[in-house]
Enzyme design. Structure first.
Site, mmCIF file in Angstrom:
data_model
loop_
_atom_site.group_PDB
_atom_site.id
_atom_site.type_symbol
_atom_site.label_atom_id
_atom_site.label_comp_id
_atom_site.label_asym_id
_atom_site.label_seq_id
_atom_site.Cartn_x
_atom_site.Cartn_y
_atom_site.Cartn_z
ATOM 1 N N SER A 1 0.841 -1.192 0.000
ATOM 2 C CA SER A 1 0.000 0.000 0.000
ATOM 3 C C SER A 1 0.879 1.246 0.000
ATOM 4 O O SER A 1 1.676 1.442 -0.908
ATOM 5 C CB SER A 1 -0.961 -0.031 1.192
ATOM 6 N N GLU B 1 -2.158 -2.161 -7.949
ATOM 7 C CA GLU B 1 -3.333 -2.425 -7.113
ATOM 8 C C GLU B 1 -3.748 -1.100 -6.479
ATOM 9 O O GLU B 1 -2.964 -0.148 -6.435
ATOM 10 C CB GLU B 1 -3.027 -3.476 -6.041
ATOM 11 N N HIS C 1 -5.639 -4.882 -1.247
ATOM 12 C CA HIS C 1 -6.419 -4.638 -0.036
ATOM 13 C C HIS C 1 -7.588 -5.611 0.075
ATOM 14 O O HIS C 1 -8.763 -5.244 -0.043
ATOM 15 C CB HIS C 1 -6.903 -3.187 -0.032
#
Length: 390
Positions: free
Chosen positions: A205, A296, A361
């Site tokens: 992330s 992502e 996620h």
């Protein structure tokens, strides 16, 4: 047991012995402090002791052994450390230096380069690491006016630097993502830390910014995987795969869905799309040229994803890319909307694409190595690594 070999090494106008422990570095440090050996004498797995101290050190309890036996016993105990070498950038597309996998007894430092962590989730994740036989040290958070940061920028940079420079630490594992990693990057002394022996770095992330910086400045492969706070309540199969990757270095195959036909091979780079775009144009970026781009994201409206991918396309980050691996696009518009957008925007690249990989996620977030050679198969929908950590 504390060991010392004969004074045979000549350097700086003196002759030196090596003082070591085949039990733990903690035992070694405690003995050195007791007899007054200065901390600056520690060199990765031993202390350098001048010849005139030899008899005194033996009298204090060190066991005399040959140099060969000392090295053999350290190696057998898993305490032998290779001499640190300066980590250097590698040409774009070249596979990066793979760090050594973890072993039971290794020390993991947990850092928070971005947002704060819920204490109960962090404790649960630490318990998972300890159940693998690892020792864990959590770097303390700091105070800040911004509630979305785990301390001010200087504190977070110092915590990362302290963990990375510690010779006893084998891995730096981030607690979670969030926001703020970009803000601390310019406060890290990358040149100084490049002289530290390679370690395993784990996170995803917002930690994408740290993965990119480590790859760009040090040419070091890292692990895109869940933070420590995500291990305790993570999908058991995904957590087991993280352990297998970081402790066994096993080959890995991730399965998604075919999106564009063809096959490609190259090193994998990338991570969170918004963070990658935010770093475009800075000095701490590793582009996807001659490799496979991993993307992502979470909670971004499709028009924002359009903005991010356009920025990467215009900045040249995708130039000469060989394939694209799309992970999860969680809560990014209506189902299938974000994926369709990215497939349309990336179509002019003319490369194979695999979509819906279990990366990102989601509870089943799979870990994978960045900077390591892989094969992307757009016909079978797979991303495969023949090698992971050393």
């Amino acid at each position: 047991m504390i060991l010392i070999d004969p004074p045979l090494v000549e350097a700086h106008g003196r002759v030196w012995s090596h003082l070591a422990s085949d039990t733990s570095h903690e035992e070694l440090h405690a003995f050195a402090r007791r007899i007054g050996v200065p901390e600056r004498g520690f060199d990765g797995d031993h202390y350098d002791v001048p010849s005139e101290w030899y008899d005194e050190v033996v009298a204090a309890g060190a066991t005399p052994v040959s140099s060969r036996e000392l090295v053999t016993r350290l190696t057998r105990a898993g305490l032998r450390r290779p001499k640190p070498r300066t980590l250097l950038p590698r040409p774009t597309g070249r596979a990066l230096l793979r760090p050594s996998r973890l072993r039971a007894g290794d020390l993991v430092a947990v850092v928070s380069p971005a947002g704060p962590t819920w204490p109960d989730r962090l404790a649960a994740g630490v318990a998972v690491l300890e159940s693998w036989g690892l020792r864990v040290r959590v770097e303390e958070g700091g105070q800040t006016r911004e509630p979305w940061l785990a301390g001010d920028d200087a504190h977070r940079a110092a915590a990362f630097s302290r963990a990375w420079s510690d010779p006893d630490v084998a891995a730096v594992w981030t607690a979670r993502g969030g926001f703020g990693t970009q803000r601390m990057l310019d406060l890290v002394d990358w040149d100084a830390l490049a002289r530290v022996a390679p370690k395993v770095l784990v996170g995803f992330s917002d930690v994408t910014a740290l993965h990119q910086a480590v790859a760009a400045r040090w040419g070091l492969a890292t692990v895109h995987g869940p933070g420590v706070a995500g291990l305790g309540d993570g999908d058991p199969a995904a957590v087991a795969e993280v352990r297998s990757l970081v402790m066994d270095g096993t080959p890995l195959t991730l399965t998604g869905r075919p999106a564009r036909p063809g096959a490609a091979e190259g090193t994998v780079t990338g991570g969170n799309l918004a963070v990658l775009a935010s770093g475009a144009g800075t000095s701490l970026v590793r582009p996807a040229a001659h490799g496979i781009a991993l993307l992502e994201d979470v909670g971004e409206a499709p028009y924002r994803l359009d903005r991010w991918v356009t920025q990467l396309l215009r900045s040249g980050w995708f130039d000469d890319v060989r394939g694209v691996a799309l992970g999860q696009l969680t809560r990014c518009g209506e189902p299938g909307e974000a994926e369709a957008l990215l497939l349309d925007r990336l179509a002019p690249l003319g490369v194979p694409v695999v979509a819906d990989l279990p990366v990102g996620h989601v509870p089943g977030n799979r870990a994978l190595p960045l900077g390591v050679h892989a094969r992307l198969d757009g016909d079978t929908g797979t991303l495969s690594f023949a090698r992971t950590l050393r």
